[in-house]
Design an enzyme around this catalytic site. Structure first.
Site, PDB file in Angstrom:
ATOM      1  N   HIS A 163       3.349  -8.863   5.869  1.00 54.05           N
ATOM      2  CA  HIS A 163       2.053  -8.617   6.696  1.00 54.05           C
ATOM      3  C   HIS A 163       0.991  -9.434   6.648  1.00 54.05           C
ATOM      4  O   HIS A 163       0.886 -10.279   5.639  1.00 54.05           O
ATOM      5  CB  HIS A 163       1.573  -7.220   6.579  1.00 54.05           C
ATOM      6  CG  HIS A 163       2.679  -6.226   7.179  1.00 54.05           C
ATOM      7  ND1 HIS A 163       2.918  -5.066   6.551  1.00 54.05           N
ATOM      8  CD2 HIS A 163       3.305  -6.008   8.356  1.00 54.05           C
ATOM      9  CE1 HIS A 163       3.579  -4.222   7.300  1.00 54.05           C
ATOM     10  NE2 HIS A 163       3.726  -4.986   8.324  1.00 54.05           N
ATOM     11  N   CYS A 250      -2.344  -0.390   2.951  1.00 56.72           N
ATOM     12  CA  CYS A 250      -1.472   0.046   3.834  1.00 56.72           C
ATOM     13  C   CYS A 250      -1.739   1.825   3.723  1.00 56.72           C
ATOM     14  O   CYS A 250      -1.202   2.500   4.784  1.00 56.72           O
ATOM     15  CB  CYS A 250      -0.069   0.056   3.286  1.00 56.72           C
ATOM     16  SG  CYS A 250       0.181  -1.707   2.797  1.00 56.72           S
TER      17      CYS A 250
END
Length: 255
Positions: A163, A250
């Site tokens: 990511h 996250c």
């Protein structure tokens, strides 16, 4: 400044989460303790934390960041690129939590895919990583929605990291933690870049919350660089989440 945070308690199936880390399976009880310490750290920084219940059918569902993007003007429910995570974005309790705080709710539609671990907010501008989880159609939809509400965005192709925020963390005041492929990316040349050594690459995923930076435990060089800029630092151990490709950002939606 952030006022609110949404988190989800890790499920008993967390050890079955998606991973490329090759570091073994996380221990559920340790993951619970680390999550409690994470929430405690956030609470110390003056935010109200909404804690959602675990969902055993979704091992990765503690990583709430990926299923929505919360901005000052709109909340955008994503469409995760990982098939096993796609229905996480449809869970009623998440939608209810988002609606509690946001008058405007938008949704990413097929064929677009977006996971917000690929989105870095810098003021009213949003960098959107094109990854295995976030495609061009998803990025285009995201940018169109942001522009509808007077915000802006741009796509950033990724080559190495899972990511975007695996390798980048914006800690406000034009300061940016950068690692790996982003060190020489001209898009980020206007920032004051704090370059992260390869042996501490995981620690690049930090989060700024109301003037303090939360840094994963065990990354002293990163912590020293951040403290050198005058930021207070809180350490939180995320070692169990590292085993399933997760980090500090996250585990929460911050807005």
């Amino acid at each position: 400044m952030f006022k609110n945070v949404i988190v989800r308690v890790p499920s008993q199936t967390v050890s079955e989460g998606i991973t490329s880390a090759n570091e073994g399976k996380p221990d559920y009880r340790k993951a619970l303790v680390q999550h409690e310490n994470y929430v405690s750290a956030l609470t110390k920084l003056g935010v109200d934390v909404t804690v959602l219940a675990p969902h055993d059918e979704f091992p990765d569902s503690c990583f709430v960041e990926d299923v929505a993007l919360c901005t000052s003007k709109v909340a955008i429910i994503t469409r995760p690129g990982a098939l096993t995570r796609r229905k996480e974005a449809e869970l009623p309790d998440m939608k209810e939590a988002l609606e509690k705080f946001n008058q405007n709710i938008e949704t990413i539609k097929e064929p677009g895919t977006v996971e917000s671990g690929d989105i870095m907010m810098v003021g009213d501008h949003f960098y959107i990583g094109l990854s295995a989880r976030t495609n061009q159609a998803g990025a285009d939809q995201m940018i169109a929605i942001l522009e509808k509400y007077g915000l802006s965005g741009e796509a950033v192709p990724l080559k190495e990291v899972l990511h975007l925020k695996t390798g980048l963390s914006y800690i406000e005041n034009n300061n940016l933690l950068v690692s790996g492929e982003f060190k020489n990316d001209p898009r980020f040349d206007t920032f004051n870049k704090l370059e992260i050594d390869p042996d501490e690459a995981y620690g690049a995923n930090c989060i700024w919350v109301n003037g303090t930076v939360i840094v994963a435990s065990g990354y002293p060089k990163i912590q020293k660089k951040i403290e050198g800029l005058g930021y207070p630092v809180l350490n939180v151990d995320t070692s169990e989440y590292r085993k399933i490709d997760g980090g500090l950002s996250c585990l929460s939606l911050r807005f």
